[in-house]
Scaffold this active site. Structure first.
Site, short mmCIF file in Angstrom:
data_model
loop_
_atom_site.label_atom_id
_atom_site.label_comp_id
_atom_site.label_asym_id
_atom_site.label_seq_id
_atom_site.Cartn_x
_atom_site.Cartn_y
_atom_site.Cartn_z
N HIS A 271 0.88 -1.27 -0.07
CA HIS A 271 0.02 -0.14 0.18
C HIS A 271 0.91 1.16 0.19
O HIS A 271 2.21 1.19 0.02
CB HIS A 271 -1.04 -0.02 1.06
CG HIS A 271 -0.31 0.16 2.56
ND1 HIS A 271 0.31 -0.88 3.06
CD2 HIS A 271 -0.55 0.97 3.66
CE1 HIS A 271 0.62 -0.50 4.24
NE2 HIS A 271 0.30 0.47 4.58
N HIS B 85 1.26 4.01 1.96
CA HIS B 85 1.66 4.64 3.32
C HIS B 85 3.38 4.94 3.34
O HIS B 85 4.18 3.81 2.71
CB HIS B 85 1.47 4.04 4.53
CG HIS B 85 -0.05 4.34 4.65
ND1 HIS B 85 -0.69 3.89 5.53
CD2 HIS B 85 -0.81 5.33 4.38
CE1 HIS B 85 -2.12 3.98 5.64
NE2 HIS B 85 -2.10 5.09 4.96
N ASP C 19 5.86 4.90 5.21
CA ASP C 19 6.40 3.73 6.20
C ASP C 19 6.66 2.34 5.41
O ASP C 19 7.10 1.34 5.69
CB ASP C 19 5.90 3.50 7.51
CG ASP C 19 4.68 3.04 7.69
OD1 ASP C 19 3.85 3.72 6.73
OD2 ASP C 19 4.36 2.04 8.27
N HIS D 43 -7.77 -0.74 5.11
CA HIS D 43 -6.47 0.07 5.67
C HIS D 43 -6.43 1.25 4.85
O HIS D 43 -6.07 2.45 5.06
CB HIS D 43 -5.33 -0.61 5.86
CG HIS D 43 -4.12 0.12 6.58
ND1 HIS D 43 -4.23 0.82 7.75
CD2 HIS D 43 -3.05 0.40 6.03
CE1 HIS D 43 -2.92 1.04 7.99
NE2 HIS D 43 -2.20 1.10 6.86
N HIS E 83 4.42 -4.80 10.36
CA HIS E 83 4.76 -4.18 11.81
C HIS E 83 5.08 -5.25 12.86
O HIS E 83 4.08 -6.22 12.79
CB HIS E 83 3.82 -3.03 12.24
CG HIS E 83 3.83 -2.01 11.39
ND1 HIS E 83 4.78 -0.72 11.93
CD2 HIS E 83 2.98 -1.57 10.29
CE1 HIS E 83 4.44 0.16 10.86
NE2 HIS E 83 3.38 -0.34 9.92
FE FE Z 1 2.42 0.94 8.19
ZN ZN Z 2 0.02 1.70 6.62
#
Ligand code: FE
Ligand code: ZN
Length: 249
Positions: free
Chosen positions: A53, A55, A57, A110, A165
């Site tokens: 995705h 994002h 990070d 998300h 994560h």
């Molecule tokens: Fe993340």
């Molecule tokens: Zn994310």
């Protein structure tokens, strides 16, 4: 043979190197440096950059790695405008890496464009499915996330789960508040505590373990429903309440 190297990035992100048949992909490079160090250690040459995705990070290393290695960036076609340096947009028609078919599952909620890559029995779930947890609903609602997680639950039990994560221990603490009588959950948490005490990653997990212990995959658990006082509610309502409680946990 497919080989996978876990690459800790930032404070609690994981990128992954996947090497097979002379090719090497990195999944979700938060930042370039740890990825470069891992490539060097293994002696692998980066050919692809895969994003679950948009994002930062998960994509922050895209451009630097693309420039250094000439690797191709592969990400969700539906979110191509938000994937830095994207070369190949993929959807549920799938893709091919190192001569192997790659299954692409669209799992929005998300983010709208979130995808999971399944390569040789290994699912890279990004921030959709975590070990004992699921991602926050930034661009979707409980119905959308439940539909996405239900798609992942159809993967074979032995599918390895590599998430984005290291949230496992806190996810597990939350899970125990809802299902203190779940023996598999208690056993898993003991293992996780030992693993974290040794400063080791708790990934990968597998689908069978997630189905047995992850509260977000268990809205039909009688104990969870009782904990929430929602014995007779529909599945999505229970799922939504679990997500809401985790947001406040
Ligand atoms: Fe993340
Ligand atoms: Zn994310």
């Amino acid at each position: 043979m497919t080989q996978i190297e876990i690459v800790p990035c930032l404070s609690d992100n994981y990128a992954y190197l996947v090497s097979a048949n002379g090719q090497c992909a990195v999944i979700d490079p938060s930042e370039p440096e740890p990825v470069k160090a891992a490539l060097k250690k293994r002696g692998w040459k980066l050919t692809h950059i895969l994003n679950t995705h948009h994002h930062l990070d998960h994509t922050g290393g895209n451009l630097a790695l693309k420039q250094e290695f000439g690797a191709l960036v592969v990400g969700p076609e539906k979110d191509s405008a938000r994937i830095p340096g994207i070369d190949i947009g993929v959807d549920e028609r799938g893709w091919e890496f190192a001569g192997m078919p790659v299954q692409v599952l669209e799992v929005p909620a998300h983010t709208r464009g979130a995808i999971t890559f399944v390569i040789d029995g290994n699912a890279f779930t990004g921030d959709t499915l975590f070990a004992m947890g699921c991602g926050r609903l930034f661009e979707g609602d409980p119905q959308m996330m439940w539909t996405s997680l239900s798609k992942l639950m159809k993967l074979p039990d032995e599918t390895m789960v590599y998430c984005g994560h290291e949230y496992t221990q806190s996810n597990g603490r939350f899970a125990l508040t809802l299902e203190p009588g779940n023996a598999a959950l208690k056993a898993r948490m003991e293992e996780v505590s030992a693993t974290r005490a040794a400063q080791k990653p708790t990934v990968p997990s597998n689908m069978a373990l997630e189905k047995a212990t992850n509260p977000f995959l268990r809205p039909d658990s009688a104990e969870i429903r009782k904990s929430l006082g929602m014995e007779n509610a529909d599945t999505v309502s229970v799922f939504g309440e679990i997500r809401a409680r985790k947001d406040r946990f």
